[in-house]
Every structure is written in structure tokens, then in C-alpha cells.
Design a protein around this motif. Structure first.
Motif, mmCIF file in Angstrom:
data_model
loop_
_atom_site.group_PDB
_atom_site.id
_atom_site.type_symbol
_atom_site.label_atom_id
_atom_site.label_comp_id
_atom_site.label_asym_id
_atom_site.label_seq_id
_atom_site.Cartn_x
_atom_site.Cartn_y
_atom_site.Cartn_z
ATOM 1 N N LYS A 166 19.897 46.424 54.087
ATOM 2 C CA LYS A 166 20.551 46.774 55.406
ATOM 3 C C LYS A 166 20.465 45.638 56.188
ATOM 4 C CE LYS A 166 19.304 50.437 57.784
ATOM 5 N NZ LYS A 166 18.436 51.279 58.732
ATOM 6 N N GLU A 167 21.702 45.526 57.033
ATOM 7 C CA GLU A 167 21.734 44.112 57.798
ATOM 8 C C GLU A 167 20.916 44.329 59.045
ATOM 9 O OE1 GLU A 167 25.611 42.068 59.883
ATOM 10 O OE2 GLU A 167 25.848 43.155 57.902
ATOM 11 N N ASP A 168 20.822 45.277 59.684
ATOM 12 C CA ASP A 168 20.052 45.437 61.082
ATOM 13 C C ASP A 168 18.567 45.559 60.599
ATOM 14 O OD1 ASP A 168 22.315 44.960 62.449
ATOM 15 O OD2 ASP A 168 22.760 47.006 62.750
ATOM 16 N N GLU A 169 17.729 45.218 61.881
ATOM 17 C CA GLU A 169 16.404 45.670 61.634
ATOM 18 C C GLU A 169 16.136 47.062 62.079
ATOM 19 O OE1 GLU A 169 14.543 42.579 63.786
ATOM 20 O OE2 GLU A 169 14.139 41.403 62.195
ATOM 21 N N ASP A 170 15.343 47.697 61.427
ATOM 22 C CA ASP A 170 14.573 49.156 62.113
ATOM 23 C C ASP A 170 13.552 48.924 63.163
ATOM 24 O OD1 ASP A 170 16.606 50.385 60.246
ATOM 25 O OD2 ASP A 170 14.981 51.145 58.879
ATOM 26 N N VAL A 171 13.748 49.867 64.005
ATOM 27 C CA VAL A 171 12.578 49.643 65.028
ATOM 28 C C VAL A 171 11.525 50.707 64.635
ATOM 29 C CG1 VAL A 171 11.906 50.466 67.295
ATOM 30 C CG2 VAL A 171 14.079 49.394 67.039
ATOM 31 N N VAL A 172 10.358 49.924 64.436
ATOM 32 C CA VAL A 172 9.354 50.898 63.786
ATOM 33 C C VAL A 172 8.546 51.611 65.146
ATOM 34 C CG1 VAL A 172 7.165 50.423 62.448
ATOM 35 C CG2 VAL A 172 9.178 49.208 61.782
ATOM 36 N N MET A 173 8.134 50.853 65.951
ATOM 37 C CA MET A 173 7.612 51.276 67.031
ATOM 38 C C MET A 173 7.552 50.554 68.337
ATOM 39 S SD MET A 173 3.509 50.464 66.360
ATOM 40 C CE MET A 173 3.430 51.517 64.866
ATOM 41 N N HIS A 174 7.046 50.996 69.588
ATOM 42 C CA HIS A 174 7.083 50.220 70.836
ATOM 43 C C HIS A 174 5.628 50.202 71.153
ATOM 44 C CE1 HIS A 174 11.198 51.588 70.960
ATOM 45 N NE2 HIS A 174 11.489 50.424 71.556
ATOM 46 N N LEU A 175 5.411 48.978 71.685
ATOM 47 C CA LEU A 175 3.898 48.717 72.157
ATOM 48 C C LEU A 175 3.805 48.510 73.631
ATOM 49 C CD1 LEU A 175 3.123 45.820 69.336
ATOM 50 C CD2 LEU A 175 2.407 48.295 69.321
ATOM 51 N N LYS A 176 2.556 49.062 74.222
ATOM 52 C CA LYS A 176 2.420 48.754 75.695
ATOM 53 C C LYS A 176 1.048 48.206 75.910
ATOM 54 C CE LYS A 176 0.944 53.806 75.853
ATOM 55 N NZ LYS A 176 0.433 53.854 74.637
ATOM 56 N N ARG A 177 0.805 48.068 77.084
ATOM 57 C CA ARG A 177 -0.704 47.718 77.441
ATOM 58 C C ARG A 177 -1.857 48.504 76.869
ATOM 59 N NH1 ARG A 177 -4.019 47.924 83.161
ATOM 60 N NH2 ARG A 177 -5.222 45.912 82.581
ATOM 61 N N GLY A 178 -2.880 47.467 76.200
ATOM 62 C CA GLY A 178 -3.752 48.108 75.402
ATOM 63 C C GLY A 178 -3.389 48.267 74.066
ATOM 64 N N ASP A 179 -2.355 48.171 73.771
ATOM 65 C CA ASP A 179 -1.902 48.353 72.022
ATOM 66 C C ASP A 179 -2.325 46.806 71.410
ATOM 67 O OD1 ASP A 179 -1.109 50.811 72.035
ATOM 68 O OD2 ASP A 179 0.973 50.490 72.589
ATOM 69 N N TYR A 180 -2.471 46.855 70.229
ATOM 70 C CA TYR A 180 -2.606 45.470 69.493
ATOM 71 C C TYR A 180 -2.024 45.338 68.267
ATOM 72 C CZ TYR A 180 -5.467 48.397 66.687
ATOM 73 O OH TYR A 180 -6.169 49.434 65.882
ATOM 74 N N PHE A 181 -1.545 44.175 67.902
ATOM 75 C CA PHE A 181 -0.676 43.797 66.687
ATOM 76 C C PHE A 181 -1.174 42.463 66.066
ATOM 77 C CE2 PHE A 181 1.349 42.238 70.135
ATOM 78 C CZ PHE A 181 2.052 41.045 69.606
ATOM 79 N N GLY A 182 -0.813 42.337 64.549
ATOM 80 C CA GLY A 182 -1.055 41.246 64.075
ATOM 81 C C GLY A 182 -2.283 41.423 63.205
ATOM 82 N N GLU A 183 -2.985 42.648 63.126
ATOM 83 C CA GLU A 183 -4.134 42.610 62.269
ATOM 84 C C GLU A 183 -3.953 42.736 60.808
ATOM 85 O OE1 GLU A 183 -3.163 46.878 63.065
ATOM 86 O OE2 GLU A 183 -2.537 45.145 64.031
ATOM 87 N N LEU A 184 -2.803 43.354 60.450
ATOM 88 C CA LEU A 184 -2.729 43.439 59.045
ATOM 89 C C LEU A 184 -2.507 42.055 58.371
ATOM 90 C CD1 LEU A 184 0.244 46.233 58.978
ATOM 91 C CD2 LEU A 184 -2.302 46.574 58.408
ATOM 92 N N ALA A 185 -1.849 41.242 59.056
ATOM 93 C CA ALA A 185 -1.724 39.677 58.281
ATOM 94 C C ALA A 185 -3.032 39.203 58.195
ATOM 95 C CB ALA A 185 -0.624 38.976 58.933
ATOM 96 N N LEU A 186 -3.882 39.278 59.069
ATOM 97 C CA LEU A 186 -5.199 38.724 58.721
ATOM 98 C C LEU A 186 -6.046 39.624 58.218
ATOM 99 C CD1 LEU A 186 -5.716 37.900 62.929
ATOM 100 C CD2 LEU A 186 -4.734 36.447 60.825
ATOM 101 N N LEU A 187 -5.902 40.819 58.044
ATOM 102 C CA LEU A 187 -6.887 41.697 57.411
ATOM 103 C C LEU A 187 -6.701 41.505 55.787
ATOM 104 C CD1 LEU A 187 -7.068 45.229 59.250
ATOM 105 C CD2 LEU A 187 -8.899 43.686 58.781
ATOM 106 N N HIS A 188 -5.417 41.376 55.554
ATOM 107 C CA HIS A 188 -4.871 41.518 54.041
ATOM 108 C C HIS A 188 -4.340 39.925 53.803
ATOM 109 C CE1 HIS A 188 -5.386 45.745 54.117
ATOM 110 N NE2 HIS A 188 -4.381 46.092 55.189
ATOM 111 N N ARG A 189 -4.310 38.965 54.407
ATOM 112 C CA ARG A 189 -4.126 37.849 54.259
ATOM 113 C C ARG A 189 -3.100 37.669 53.521
ATOM 114 N NH1 ARG A 189 -9.897 37.415 53.673
ATOM 115 N NH2 ARG A 189 -10.861 35.718 54.743
#
Length: 120
Positions: A37-60
Motif C-alpha cells: 500500500k502506498e499510504d500509511e494506515d492509522v493505527v490509533m490516536h494517543l492523548k495525555r497519559g498514553d505512552y509509546f515506544g515500549e515495543l522497540a525497547l522491550l523486544h530490541r
């Protein structure tokens, strides 16, 4: 805290993860490039209190998605494009603070991202 302009990428899919982020103020849009697919799919929206980036660190592993400042799927009603403010922890601090919660965070991530993928 770090600030990102509306539409600016905080992390990009495929890059090596070095930090974990917590949204302090504003919103973010999570997108994922799907093969064929050419376009990216929107997976989710984040708001205050949400977090991200843990997968790359947990699984290296490389980043699984791109996170951009703002709700990039809808133009702000007032035309103002608010900034995203996040707190960031580097990989060492993340690992130190996570300690015995690692297993719990991995299970939470599995549920969080499986649920997000199934709602598309």
C-alpha cells in the motif's frame, strides 16, 4: 518535556528505538506502513497519559509504527495546530524503572496493539 510541531514525527517505523515516551500534553497519531500500500494506515490516536515506544525497547526491535504530533486525520476546528509535549526516557532509564514490571508491560502491549489492529 520535549515539544513537537503538528505533523512532526516523534518516531519513525523501522528506525532503532532508543527512547520511551509518555504524552504530557496534546495528541499524537500512530500510523503503520503496510506492504503493498502506498499510504500509511492509522493505527490509533494517543492523548495525555498514553505512552509509546515500549515495543522497540522491550523486544530490541525496530520501531513498529510512526508516531506524529497531533491528530493528523482531522484538521483542527479553529485552525490552530497544537504542539505535542512528551516526557522521554532513554533505554537505560526505561530498563531500570521497568524492572519487575517487564512481563506485565509485555502482556499489556500485546493486548493494546492486538486490539488496535483488530478495530481496523
Amino acid at each position: 518535556p520535549r515539544e513537537f510541531e503538528y505533523g512532526e514525527a516523534v518516531v519513525k517505523q523501522g528506525e532503532i528505538g532508543k527512547e520511551f515516551y509518555i504524552v504530557e500534553e496534546g495528541e499524537a497519531t500512530v500510523t503503520k506502513k503496510v506492504e503493498g500500500k502506498e499510504d500509511e494506515d492509522v493505527v490509533m490516536h494517543l492523548k495525555r497519559g498514553d505512552y509509546f515506544g515500549e515495543l522497540a525497547l522491550l523486544h530490541r526491535a525496530p520501531r513498529a509504527a510512526t508516531v506524529r504530533a497531533g491528530n493528523t486525520t482531522a484538521e483542527p476546528a479553529d485552525g490552530e495546530k497544537p504542539k505535542l509535549k512528551v516526557a522521554a526516557l532513554d533505554a537505560d532509564a526505561f530498563t531500570r524503572l521497568l524492572g519487575p514490571l517487564r512481563e506485565l508491560m509485555e502482556r499489556t502491549a500485546e493486548v493494546k496493539y492486538t486490539t488496535a489492529a483488530s478495530t481496523q
